[in-house]
Design an enzyme around this catalytic site. Structure first.
Site, PDB file in Angstrom:
ATOM      1  N   GLU A 193       0.880  -1.196   0.312  1.00 23.80           N
ATOM      2  CA  GLU A 193      -0.157  -0.200   0.110  1.00 23.80           C
ATOM      3  C   GLU A 193       0.770   1.271  -0.289  1.00 23.80           C
ATOM      4  O   GLU A 193       1.467   1.468   1.340  1.00 23.80           O
ATOM      5  CB  GLU A 193      -1.023   0.134   1.619  1.00 23.80           C
ATOM      6  CG  GLU A 193      -2.039  -1.361   1.720  1.00 23.80           C
ATOM      7  CD  GLU A 193      -2.651  -1.177  -0.384  1.00 23.80           C
ATOM      8  OE1 GLU A 193      -3.367   0.351  -0.389  1.00 23.80           O
ATOM      9  OE2 GLU A 193      -3.175  -2.087  -0.348  1.00 23.80           O
ATOM     10  N   GLU A 207      -6.036   3.940   7.459  1.00 20.95           N
ATOM     11  CA  GLU A 207      -5.538   3.749   6.301  1.00 20.95           C
ATOM     12  C   GLU A 207      -5.543   2.368   6.833  1.00 20.95           C
ATOM     13  O   GLU A 207      -5.794   1.283   5.309  1.00 20.95           O
ATOM     14  CB  GLU A 207      -4.590   4.513   6.449  1.00 20.95           C
ATOM     15  CG  GLU A 207      -3.669   3.944   5.010  1.00 20.95           C
ATOM     16  CD  GLU A 207      -3.977   4.517   3.813  1.00 20.95           C
ATOM     17  OE1 GLU A 207      -5.099   3.606   2.842  1.00 20.95           O
ATOM     18  OE2 GLU A 207      -5.026   5.812   3.365  1.00 20.95           O
ATOM     19  N   GLU A 264     -10.563  -2.814   1.088  1.00 23.61           N
ATOM     20  CA  GLU A 264     -10.348  -1.941   0.002  1.00 23.61           C
ATOM     21  C   GLU A 264     -10.366  -4.083  -1.345  1.00 23.61           C
ATOM     22  O   GLU A 264     -10.300  -4.365  -1.752  1.00 23.61           O
ATOM     23  CB  GLU A 264      -9.002  -1.133  -0.810  1.00 23.61           C
ATOM     24  CG  GLU A 264      -9.588   0.405  -0.741  1.00 23.61           C
ATOM     25  CD  GLU A 264      -8.150   0.930  -1.192  1.00 23.61           C
ATOM     26  OE1 GLU A 264      -7.290   0.696  -1.364  1.00 23.61           O
ATOM     27  OE2 GLU A 264      -9.330   2.124  -1.250  1.00 23.61           O
TER      28      GLU A 264
END
Length: 123
Positions: free
Chosen positions: A29, A70, A77
């Site tokens: 990420e 996050e 996601e």
């Protein structure tokens, strides 16, 4: 049937899973890597800007909150991407909501740092 782990064994396994998740987020990420980099730079500044332990905790905590949100956004996601690559309204909505959560945490962190820096240097 698998027995439930308790005590020290459970704590060790949970810690290993958490570290595995942090490594995966850092490796995969980009936004998480960028936010970690910003936190690494800001952490020493928190000692300087924070005049009290509570102010220091607000500064460090706001950075930690961004990282936490996050990580949760990345988890959402990942699950959505696992379901399938085709566009679906609900998948898009889930990703957008996660992104909005990250944005709000970044705004709050910016306001916290900005207010305390303002107070230290101009107050």
């Amino acid at each position: 049937m698998k027995s439930r782990q308790t005590g020290l064994h459970h704590l060790i396994n949970s810690t290993c899973y958490s570290l595995k998740g942090l490594r995966a987020a850092f490796r995969n990420e980009t936004a998480f890597r960028q936010e970690v980099g910003i936190c690494v730079v800001l952490l020493p500044l928190a000692w300087w800007i924070g005049a009290t332990p509570v102010e220091w905790l607000l500064l460090v905590g706001s950075g930690a909150l961004v990282l936490i949100v996050e990580l949760l956004n990345s988890a959402v996601e990942t699950v959505v991407d696992r379901i399938g690559p085709e566009h679906h309204e609900l998948s898009g909505r889930a990703k957008d909501i996660g992104s909005a959560a990250v944005m709000i945490s970044l705004i709050m962190a910016s306001l916290t740092w900005g207010l305390l820096a303002w107070q230290k240097f101009l107050g």
